[in-house]
Write a protein that holds these residues in place. Sequence first.
Motif, short mmCIF file in Angstrom:
data_model
loop_
_atom_site.label_atom_id
_atom_site.label_comp_id
_atom_site.label_asym_id
_atom_site.label_seq_id
_atom_site.Cartn_x
_atom_site.Cartn_y
_atom_site.Cartn_z
N ASP A 227 -2.97 -1.78 -4.16
CA ASP A 227 -2.69 -1.59 -5.83
C ASP A 227 -3.07 -2.59 -6.53
OD1 ASP A 227 -1.15 -0.59 -8.04
OD2 ASP A 227 0.43 -2.52 -8.07
N SER A 228 -3.16 -3.75 -6.62
CA SER A 228 -4.06 -5.14 -6.83
C SER A 228 -5.13 -4.47 -7.08
CB SER A 228 -3.38 -6.60 -6.49
OG SER A 228 -4.25 -7.04 -6.49
N LEU A 229 -6.37 -5.14 -8.32
CA LEU A 229 -7.35 -4.63 -8.48
C LEU A 229 -8.01 -5.69 -7.47
CD1 LEU A 229 -8.11 -3.24 -12.20
CD2 LEU A 229 -8.17 -2.20 -9.36
N ASP A 230 -8.04 -6.86 -7.47
CA ASP A 230 -8.24 -8.81 -6.85
C ASP A 230 -8.28 -8.19 -6.40
OD1 ASP A 230 -8.79 -9.72 -9.80
OD2 ASP A 230 -6.66 -10.59 -9.49
N LEU A 231 -6.84 -7.20 -4.76
CA LEU A 231 -7.08 -7.28 -3.41
C LEU A 231 -8.47 -6.33 -3.58
CD1 LEU A 231 -5.94 -7.14 -0.99
CD2 LEU A 231 -4.09 -5.86 -1.29
N VAL A 232 -8.37 -5.77 -4.19
CA VAL A 232 -9.13 -3.64 -3.69
C VAL A 232 -10.52 -4.98 -3.80
CG1 VAL A 232 -10.24 -2.09 -4.49
CG2 VAL A 232 -8.11 -2.09 -4.63
N GLN A 233 -11.13 -6.48 -3.91
CA GLN A 233 -11.79 -6.23 -4.78
C GLN A 233 -12.27 -7.01 -3.09
OE1 GLN A 233 -14.99 -8.04 -7.46
NE2 GLN A 233 -12.26 -7.95 -8.79
N GLU A 234 -11.68 -7.81 -2.58
CA GLU A 234 -11.26 -8.43 -1.49
C GLU A 234 -11.56 -8.07 -0.11
OE1 GLU A 234 -7.58 -11.57 -1.61
OE2 GLU A 234 -8.38 -11.79 -3.14
#
Length: 296
Positions: A227-234
């Motif tokens: 759900d988190s865009l930051d996590l998606v990037q990681e």
Amino acid sequence: MDTRRLQILAELSRLGSMRAVADVLGITTSTVSQQIAALSREMDTALIEPAGRLVRLTPAGRRLAEHAVTILAAVETAHRDLAPGAEPNGTLRVAGFATAIRGYLLPIVVDLAATSPQVHVLIREHEPAESLELLAADEVDLALTYDYNLAPAADDPTVSATPLWTARWGLGVPADAEPGDGTTLDVFARFRTHDWIVNSRNTADEEVIRTLASMAGFRPRVTHQADSLDLVQEMIAAGLGVALLPVDFPTLPGVRLLPLATPDVELRAYAVARHGRLDWPPLALVTDLLNATASR
């Protein structure tokens, strides 16, 4: 309890006679008597008693008249608070997605503390489908939602959606991937063998991915959800797959953002409220401020 009857009782307490009440309110003495009798039945107690040729309030009648003054004042205050153009006052319950809350709503909440301290905003972070369910259940007053130009939300006749802003999206890929050129379909085709990362609580981006992949001639292998865009990037930087990302979102060192054009991919944000509620001053104020912030 009929507030009109309470008004009549309060006037009777103040003026002392039914005729005087009738004259002040522009009704007949008979109507005054009938309304007091109806109020007595509602309260299951006598409110007036004979006093010579006139009447007077019983102890219960005097006590109810005291309550009536307070109740009528509260009703008048409510009318002023809720009337269009009134000074915004009250608690506004908002559900919305994280980007809208972080980038648009929170600065407004900070400003309201100085400019409209009588407006209190309660915030709940939710994806669009969740926010709309809360709105339908009357658990929130405003839903901040989004859809995509390639995955439009279904029309709902029970709500009013105010467009706020649009944002271009690209494809986030590992930094060592070849940038390449071409249309959106060309970009998708180059990553046909990769895993794809989609939202864990909303299906709109997955619908966009599957639509474009189908147009490019393949079926995407959707494996990871976040759900988190930051996590998606990681996850992209860790080599777990590729995913849609907003063009204006800062990217991590291990992520490359490829533009998507022809067709473009656009997220469209909305402020959604139930029909008939948009004139409520706190809701109208925050919606206007969201519009102004989005325009800037």
